[in-house]
Design a protein around this motif. Structure first.
Motif, PDB file in Angstrom:
ATOM      1  N   GLY A  27      64.080  55.666  49.643  1.00 22.01           N
ATOM      2  CA  GLY A  27      65.540  55.888  49.182  1.00 22.01           C
ATOM      3  C   GLY A  27      66.140  54.503  50.038  1.00 22.01           C
ATOM      4  N   ARG A  28      67.623  54.910  50.268  1.00 25.45           N
ATOM      5  CA  ARG A  28      68.497  53.891  50.700  1.00 25.45           C
ATOM      6  C   ARG A  28      69.191  54.518  51.964  1.00 25.45           C
ATOM      7  NH1 ARG A  28      71.274  50.613  45.916  1.00 25.45           N
ATOM      8  NH2 ARG A  28      69.443  50.628  44.677  1.00 25.45           N
ATOM      9  N   ALA A  29      69.294  53.741  52.883  1.00 25.79           N
ATOM     10  CA  ALA A  29      69.948  54.116  54.056  1.00 25.79           C
ATOM     11  C   ALA A  29      70.866  53.124  54.789  1.00 25.79           C
ATOM     12  CB  ALA A  29      69.018  54.972  55.133  1.00 25.79           C
ATOM     13  N   TRP A  30      71.491  53.520  55.711  1.00 25.99           N
ATOM     14  CA  TRP A  30      72.019  52.415  56.747  1.00 25.99           C
ATOM     15  C   TRP A  30      71.249  52.693  58.371  1.00 25.99           C
ATOM     16  CZ3 TRP A  30      75.801  48.773  56.280  1.00 25.99           C
ATOM     17  CH2 TRP A  30      76.692  48.974  55.182  1.00 25.99           C
ATOM     18  N   ALA A  31      71.091  51.658  58.860  1.00 27.28           N
ATOM     19  CA  ALA A  31      70.490  51.567  60.088  1.00 27.28           C
ATOM     20  C   ALA A  31      71.004  50.475  61.177  1.00 27.28           C
ATOM     21  CB  ALA A  31      69.023  51.174  60.096  1.00 27.28           C
ATOM     22  N   ARG A  32      70.965  50.569  62.203  1.00 23.32           N
ATOM     23  CA  ARG A  32      71.306  49.650  63.216  1.00 23.32           C
ATOM     24  C   ARG A  32      70.297  48.509  63.338  1.00 23.32           C
ATOM     25  NH1 ARG A  32      73.173  53.298  68.174  1.00 23.32           N
ATOM     26  NH2 ARG A  32      75.255  53.914  67.377  1.00 23.32           N
ATOM     27  N   TRP A  33      70.692  47.414  62.851  1.00 21.79           N
ATOM     28  CA  TRP A  33      69.786  45.998  63.123  1.00 21.79           C
ATOM     29  C   TRP A  33      69.142  45.760  64.486  1.00 21.79           C
ATOM     30  CZ3 TRP A  33      66.596  44.178  59.582  1.00 21.79           C
ATOM     31  CH2 TRP A  33      65.936  42.821  59.839  1.00 21.79           C
ATOM     32  N   ARG A  34      68.136  45.557  64.706  1.00 21.71           N
ATOM     33  CA  ARG A  34      67.555  45.184  66.270  1.00 21.71           C
ATOM     34  C   ARG A  34      66.986  43.934  66.334  1.00 21.71           C
ATOM     35  NH1 ARG A  34      70.814  47.624  69.810  1.00 21.71           N
ATOM     36  NH2 ARG A  34      70.768  49.793  69.583  1.00 21.71           N
ATOM     37  N   GLY A  35      66.944  42.977  65.388  1.00 21.56           N
ATOM     38  CA  GLY A  35      66.336  41.873  65.198  1.00 21.56           C
ATOM     39  C   GLY A  35      67.307  40.718  65.916  1.00 21.56           C
ATOM     40  N   LEU A  36      66.572  39.533  66.158  1.00 18.75           N
ATOM     41  CA  LEU A  36      67.316  38.550  67.148  1.00 18.75           C
ATOM     42  C   LEU A  36      68.064  37.660  65.892  1.00 18.75           C
ATOM     43  CD1 LEU A  36      64.498  37.112  69.414  1.00 18.75           C
ATOM     44  CD2 LEU A  36      66.253  38.668  70.006  1.00 18.75           C
ATOM     45  N   GLU A  37      67.729  37.663  64.762  1.00 17.16           N
ATOM     46  CA  GLU A  37      68.517  37.049  63.859  1.00 17.16           C
ATOM     47  C   GLU A  37      68.818  38.024  62.611  1.00 17.16           C
ATOM     48  OE1 GLU A  37      66.562  33.620  61.837  1.00 17.16           O
ATOM     49  OE2 GLU A  37      65.690  33.071  64.326  1.00 17.16           O
ATOM     50  N   MET A  38      70.362  37.732  62.305  1.00 16.81           N
ATOM     51  CA  MET A  38      70.790  38.720  61.030  1.00 16.81           C
ATOM     52  C   MET A  38      70.117  38.404  59.857  1.00 16.81           C
ATOM     53  SD  MET A  38      72.339  41.195  62.186  1.00 16.81           S
ATOM     54  CE  MET A  38      73.131  41.623  60.653  1.00 16.81           C
ATOM     55  N   ILE A 132      69.532  55.682  62.632  1.00 10.89           N
ATOM     56  CA  ILE A 132      68.102  55.217  62.977  1.00 10.89           C
ATOM     57  C   ILE A 132      68.405  53.508  63.184  1.00 10.89           C
ATOM     58  CG2 ILE A 132      67.076  56.714  61.479  1.00 10.89           C
ATOM     59  CD1 ILE A 132      66.814  54.570  59.187  1.00 10.89           C
ATOM     60  N   GLU A 133      67.179  53.085  63.632  1.00 14.05           N
ATOM     61  CA  GLU A 133      67.338  51.498  64.164  1.00 14.05           C
ATOM     62  C   GLU A 133      66.160  51.007  63.340  1.00 14.05           C
ATOM     63  OE1 GLU A 133      66.855  51.424  68.317  1.00 14.05           O
ATOM     64  OE2 GLU A 133      68.877  51.828  68.784  1.00 14.05           O
ATOM     65  N   VAL A 134      66.159  49.543  63.161  1.00 17.63           N
ATOM     66  CA  VAL A 134      65.294  49.200  62.312  1.00 17.63           C
ATOM     67  C   VAL A 134      64.755  47.880  63.226  1.00 17.63           C
ATOM     68  CG1 VAL A 134      65.419  50.162  60.100  1.00 17.63           C
ATOM     69  CG2 VAL A 134      66.598  47.979  60.729  1.00 17.63           C
ATOM     70  N   HIS A 135      63.473  47.687  63.560  1.00 18.56           N
ATOM     71  CA  HIS A 135      63.042  46.459  64.315  1.00 18.56           C
ATOM     72  C   HIS A 135      62.160  45.421  63.557  1.00 18.56           C
ATOM     73  CE1 HIS A 135      64.253  48.443  68.289  1.00 18.56           C
ATOM     74  NE2 HIS A 135      63.942  49.544  67.408  1.00 18.56           N
ATOM     75  N   PRO A 136      62.755  44.294  63.090  1.00 18.34           N
ATOM     76  CA  PRO A 136      61.906  43.534  62.191  1.00 18.34           C
ATOM     77  C   PRO A 136      60.697  42.806  62.867  1.00 18.34           C
ATOM     78  CG  PRO A 136      63.944  42.425  62.927  1.00 18.34           C
ATOM     79  CD  PRO A 136      64.122  43.758  63.300  1.00 18.34           C
ATOM     80  N   TYR A 137      59.661  42.794  62.309  1.00 21.37           N
ATOM     81  CA  TYR A 137      58.379  42.242  62.934  1.00 21.37           C
ATOM     82  C   TYR A 137      57.728  41.457  61.835  1.00 21.37           C
ATOM     83  CZ  TYR A 137      55.798  45.853  60.309  1.00 21.37           C
ATOM     84  OH  TYR A 137      55.361  46.759  59.419  1.00 21.37           O
TER      85      TYR A 137
END
Length: 139
Positions: A27-38, A132-137
């Motif tokens: 699906g599609r959603a909004w989340a808080r971005w928790r990465g160092l770079e946008m 929700i929050e998303v943490h890139p890796y």
């Protein structure tokens, strides 16, 4: 979870993380971005999804796995199947090919009409969370 960035929303309060709209297999959603770079619109990212708040209610639900919200700051609806539950009120919920850990507020949160205790293994459940929050890796 593999996502594609659809839109960006800058932080509206001091100290708050910027929000990203994304699409993924469920699906599609909004989340808080928790990465160092946008990220940039159109970028793909592998992320871990974090549900920072305890959920206070859930319902048995039919249908495909889902992660959905309509606007920045709107609650996020999540549907998946319970893969594991422990005595500390933590559930492992499979959402598509991904696994989310969900903490449930107190034992009373599980007590719904017709339900005794926690969701059982294999139950398909649906709940909402304020965000929700998303943490890139990188792999």
């Amino acid at each position: 979870m593999r996502i594609q960035i659809l839109d960006l929303s800058p932080s509206t309060t001091t100290g708050a993380a910027p929000a990203v709209a994304f699409s993924g297999a469920c699906g599609r959603a909004w989340a808080r971005w928790r990465g160092l770079e946008m990220p940039e619109v159109g970028d793909f990212a592998d992320v871990e999804v974090d549900i920072p708040d305890e959920i206070t209610s859930w319902a048995v639900a039919d249908g495909p796995a889902l992660v959905a919200s309509g606007a920045p700051g709107a609650p996020v609806r999540i549907r998946g199947s319970v893969e594991a539950a422990d005595e500390d009120s933590v559930l492992a919920v499979r959402v598509g090919a991904d696994m989310l850990l969900v903490e449930v507020a107190g034992s009373g949160a599980f007590l719904l009409p017709g339900h005794a205790g926690k969701p059982r293994l294999g139950d398909s459940i649906e709940f909402t969370t304020p965000w929700i929050e998303v943490h890139p890796y990188s792999i």
